[in-house]
Enzyme design. Structure first.
Site, short mmCIF file in Angstrom:
data_model
loop_
_atom_site.label_atom_id
_atom_site.label_comp_id
_atom_site.label_asym_id
_atom_site.label_seq_id
_atom_site.Cartn_x
_atom_site.Cartn_y
_atom_site.Cartn_z
N LEU A 1 -6.25 19.93 13.17
CA LEU A 1 -5.30 20.18 12.22
C LEU A 1 -4.93 21.63 11.93
O LEU A 1 -5.08 22.50 11.07
CB LEU A 1 -5.57 19.74 11.03
CG LEU A 1 -4.46 19.08 10.05
CD1 LEU A 1 -5.02 17.89 8.93
CD2 LEU A 1 -3.75 20.00 9.46
N GLU B 1 -1.68 24.09 13.34
CA GLU B 1 -0.58 24.38 14.06
C GLU B 1 -0.58 25.67 14.77
O GLU B 1 -0.20 25.71 15.83
CB GLU B 1 0.56 24.33 13.22
CG GLU B 1 0.86 22.71 13.06
CD GLU B 1 -0.06 22.33 11.80
OE1 GLU B 1 -1.08 22.88 11.23
OE2 GLU B 1 0.26 21.08 11.34
N GLN C 1 3.76 17.49 13.61
CA GLN C 1 3.77 15.98 13.01
C GLN C 1 4.92 15.83 12.41
O GLN C 1 5.48 14.83 12.26
CB GLN C 1 2.56 15.70 12.19
CG GLN C 1 2.24 14.26 12.04
CD GLN C 1 0.92 13.85 11.63
OE1 GLN C 1 0.42 14.11 10.40
NE2 GLN C 1 0.18 13.41 12.73
N PHE C 2 5.31 16.98 11.64
CA PHE C 2 6.73 17.27 10.99
C PHE C 2 7.09 18.54 11.23
O PHE C 2 6.34 19.42 11.29
CB PHE C 2 6.74 16.84 9.76
CG PHE C 2 6.42 15.41 9.08
CD1 PHE C 2 7.59 14.58 8.70
CD2 PHE C 2 5.16 14.94 9.20
CE1 PHE C 2 7.60 13.30 8.18
CE2 PHE C 2 5.19 13.37 8.64
CZ PHE C 2 6.29 12.77 8.18
N ALA C 3 8.53 18.57 11.45
CA ALA C 3 9.05 19.92 11.63
C ALA C 3 8.50 21.03 10.78
O ALA C 3 8.56 22.26 10.80
CB ALA C 3 10.68 20.04 11.57
N HIS D 1 8.91 17.31 4.05
CA HIS D 1 8.75 16.42 5.37
C HIS D 1 10.31 15.85 5.59
O HIS D 1 10.76 14.93 6.05
CB HIS D 1 8.24 14.83 5.00
CG HIS D 1 6.73 14.85 4.72
ND1 HIS D 1 6.26 15.26 3.61
CD2 HIS D 1 5.68 14.84 5.54
CE1 HIS D 1 4.93 15.58 3.80
NE2 HIS D 1 4.53 14.98 4.95
C1 TPP Z 1 -0.54 21.97 8.16
C2 TPP Z 1 -0.19 20.51 8.00
N1 TPP Z 1 -0.40 20.03 9.29
C3 TPP Z 1 -0.15 18.41 9.46
C4 TPP Z 1 0.27 17.88 8.19
C5 TPP Z 1 0.49 16.18 8.41
N2 TPP Z 1 -0.82 15.68 7.85
C6 TPP Z 1 -0.90 15.21 6.63
S1 TPP Z 1 -2.18 14.33 6.19
C7 TPP Z 1 -2.79 14.75 7.80
C8 TPP Z 1 -4.30 14.26 7.79
C9 TPP Z 1 -5.29 14.90 7.00
O1 TPP Z 1 -6.59 14.80 7.01
P1 TPP Z 1 -7.75 15.33 6.28
O2 TPP Z 1 -7.43 16.70 5.97
O3 TPP Z 1 -9.01 14.89 6.71
O4 TPP Z 1 -7.42 14.53 4.74
P2 TPP Z 1 -7.39 12.79 4.59
O5 TPP Z 1 -6.24 12.58 4.94
O6 TPP Z 1 -8.58 12.35 5.45
O7 TPP Z 1 -7.84 12.72 2.96
C10 TPP Z 1 -1.99 15.51 8.59
C11 TPP Z 1 -2.23 16.01 9.78
C12 TPP Z 1 0.13 18.29 6.94
N3 TPP Z 1 0.06 17.80 5.92
N4 TPP Z 1 -0.41 19.73 6.93
#
Ligand code: TPP
Ligand code: MG
Lengths: 321, 346
Positions: free
Chosen positions: A56, A58, A80-82, A125
């Site tokens: 995770l 970017e 995952q989103f712009a 989003h």
């Molecule tokens: C910077 C960023 N990139 C991508 C996302 C999209 N996204 C939302 S939740 C998620 C997964 C999060 O996983 P984790 O940090 O383990 O938390 P959990 O959902 O397992 O509680 C992603 C990739 C985001 N919210 N923020």
């Protein structure tokens, strides 16, 4: 058989992976899961080791793509989103966008941005980021509005040697359909007349094309023929096609889903005003989202973005002034 | 001075019985609230996503229950329980999901993106990691104002630990020696991405040593362990020992959002210790400690469900925002609002 906008993007990536061994895909959940929107469904299985789940991160995802591009690869990265591309912003606008200019080494990466508003998506989003990326020299910014363009422009994005910001609209993912994928493609960088007309030119792109076409249709009953231009690529911006249309109609409305300050709509009007002032019979107009974050509540969202109704209203203003 | 990493799994001798009961009832209320949110989602009554914290209630509750008025809490996606323990209400939760104009977000933002910053309850943005430096900044300002004994807690998932903001925020908090507690809920997945595609260290707790801060480890499915761990971490921060990293292992027992069936979750994990339901573990613990009977627990569960129903009745009757009455302004300085676009609309 029909194919959706999203399936077209998936199919184009599949073809790119098939045709060119230098292509790989990197991004959060793009592997076995097939991506948050399923734009890479089954690709990890079809192309082992070439479609990988990223951490995770970017900033690191884009940085990795730039490094790989320097070494001759042609990465496609999915945000995952712009909206989350802001976290990779530095790598996009300072690393990727300047590489060729500074070093003569091109940077053939594609950054896919699932863009734009959808019902209930809220401030983080829903964003449309084409203007911000277009502002930076060194990037090509694509904003496909049709299934055919989603497919052919994705393929072209992978093939060109420069960084491409590929703004694909989430609202079109599932409901926009075509009978089949195109065999021949109009090249990127050229606008398309989506509907011919004589009374006014409506310039737009991405999901707003469909609101605009609806508005143009609604005005037929009132006796107006609106020419609708789909920019397809906002950088470079096909000024010639726009000017040629304004030369025929004398009136211009530019519609975009992004925020109003600056941006694509302002750029189009600025070009027409400076290069085609004499062609205009009336002051050019534009319509954008409101100057606030994109609201969550469906009623606020509906009022925040341009819709066929507000586009039609603005056209009536333009036609009667 | 920074404390060396003290990796410990703590016993729960020093917990106040009344606090344990209160914590458990918060967990029940969070579960009841989220069960309702899930059914509202399935009935199509919520627009946009629904992201639940089922299975993470114990850790989430423990994250904020030791905070006091004047402290700062920056919850994230899976923190319905911690939000309630910090003073958020079921009513404001439902209002935010349903877009009531009377909720704290007034329909402008929704679901988990809510808070009341003036009350120390920060409102997350979606961008993961981004809240870590913000909570650190809140604490920095409190110190500038001469306030002492303030603690800030923020939480994050295993995925969020891979962000630059997480790293930069904790490093900065360590340099500034701020009373920040970062609670990592390692629920094994970030959306579909498993731990082995997220980080390569043996344990996320190893990161604490790199930052020069204290670290605690706990079983996130064990309410008593969560409470005792957070009690120690919050106390250490409050006493001036700088940032504290808590890493808990658990599993989310629902999809990433309600749209997701979580088919990617390893079946073996569901059956393992991490896959336990902390509410069931907690019930056993309360009964074993003579803090409640099974009847008490079913009574509390009913009361929680009734509270949710009452709140829902109220929230559903409230109006959403009126687009025509909105001021459509994103800054507070009236004379600097760019009114140009309003004029353009006339
Ligand atoms: C910077 C960023 N990139 C991508 C996302 C999209 N996204 C939302 S939740 C998620 C997964 C999060 O996983 P984790 O940090 O383990 O938390 P959990 O959902 O397992 O509680 C992603 C990739 C985001 N919210 N923020
Ligand atoms: Mg996780």
């Amino acid at each position: 058989m029909s194919v959706t906008y999203l399936e077209a993007i998936r199919a184009a990536q599949e073809k790119a992976l098939t045709d060119d061994p230098r292509v790989f895909i990197y991004g959060q959940d793009v592997g076995a899961f097939g991506g948050a929107f399923k734009a890479t469904k089954n690709l990890a299985a079809e192309f082992p080791g070439r479609v990988m789940d990223a951490p995770l991160s970017e900033d690191a995802i884009v940085g990795l793509a730039v490094g790989a591009a320097i070494e001759g690869a042609r990465p496609i990265v999915e945000m995952q989103f712009a909206d989350f591309s802001t976290v990779g912003f530095n790598q996009i606008v300072n690393q990727a966008a300047t590489l060729y200019y500074r070093t003569d080494v091109p940077c053939p990466i594609v950054v896919r941005l699932p863009s734009g508003g959808t019902l209930g998506a809220g401030p983080f989003h829903s964003q449309s980021m084409e203007a911000i990326y277009s502002h930076y020299p060194g990037l090509v910014v694509m904003t496909p509005a049709t299934v055919e363009d989603a497919y052919s422009m994705m393929l072209e994005a992978v093939s060109i040697d420069d960084p491409v910001i590929f703004c694909e609209h989430k609202l079109l993912y599932y409901h926009l359909k075509a009978d089949k994928l195109p065999d021949v493609a109009q090249p990127a960088g050229k606008a398309r007349i989506a509907r011919a007309g004589r009374d006014a030119t409506l310039v737009t792109y991405s999901a707003m094309l469909h609101e605009s076409l609806q508005a143009a249709e609604d005005l037929v009953e009132e006796g107006w023929q609106i020419e609708v231009i789909d920019l397809r690529t906002v950088k470079p911006l096909d000024t010639d096609t726009v000017l040629a249309s304004v030369a025929r109609t004398g009136r211009l409305l530019v519609v975009g889903e992004a925020w109003p300050w600056g941006g694509v709509t302002a750029e189009v009007i600025s070009r027409v005003a400076t290069e085609g002032f004499g062609l205009l019979d009336a002051a050019p107009m534009r319509l954008n989202a409101k100057d606030t974050p994109v609201p969550y509540h469906p009623d606020l969202w509906a009022a925040h973005r341009p819709t066929a109704t507000t586009v039609a209203a603005r056209l009536r203003q333009l036609l009667t002034q | 001075m920074v404390t060396a990493v003290k990796e410990k799994t703590v016993a729960h001798n020093d917990l106040d019985p009344a606090l344990i009961v209160r914590a458990y009832r918060v967990m029940l209320l969070a579960r009841a609230t989220e069960d309702k949110l899930a059914s509202l989602y399935r009935a199509g009554m919520i627009k946009g996503g629904v992201f639940l914290g089922k299975g993470q209630e114990a850790l989430s509750t423990a994250s904020s229950i030791f905070l006091k008025k004047g402290d700062i809490f920056g919850p994230l996606i899976r923190d319905q329980a911690g939000r309630l323990a910090f003073g958020d209400t079921v009513l404001d939760t439902l209002r935010t999901y349903l877009g009531s104009a009377q909720g704290p977000m007034r329909g402008r933002d929704g679901n988990i993106h809510r808070g009341r910053p003036r009350d120390g309850y920060y409102a997350m943005i979606s961008h993961l990691g981004a809240l870590v430096p913000v909570v650190a900044g809140g604490l920095y300002a409190r110190r500038l104002r001469g306030e002492t004994g303030v603690v800030g807690v923020t939480s994050i998932g295993d995925g969020g630990t891979s962000t630059g903001a997480f790293h930069e925020g904790i490093n900065m908090a360590a340099v500034e020696h701020l009373p920040l507690v970062v609670v990592v809920a390692n629920n094994q997945y970030a959306y579909s991405t498993p731990n082995n595609r997220q980080f390569a260290c043996a344990d996320l707790l190893d990161k604490a040593a790199g930052y020069g801060i204290a670290g605690f480890k706990c079983d996130g499915t064990d309410p008593m362990a969560c409470l005792e761990t957070l009690r120690l971490a919050v106390q250490a921060a409050r006493e001036g020992n700088g940032p504290q990293l808590v890493v808990a292992t658990l599993l989310r027992l629902v999809g990433h959002g309600e749209h997701d069936d979580a088919g990617y979750v390893d079946a073996a994990l569901r059956k393992a210790n991490v896959g336990r339901d902390c509410l069931e573990v907690g019930a056993r613990q309360l009964i074993a400690a003579d803090l409640a009977t099974a009847d008490n627990i079913s009574q509390w569960t009913k009361e929680a469900q009734a509270e949710v129903e009452t709140a829902l009745n109220k929230a559903q009757r409230e109006k959403g925002p009126n687009p025509n009455a909105e001021d459509w302004q994103a800054i507070s300085t009236e004379h600097l609002v760019d009114g140009h676009y309003d004029a353009e609309e006339e």
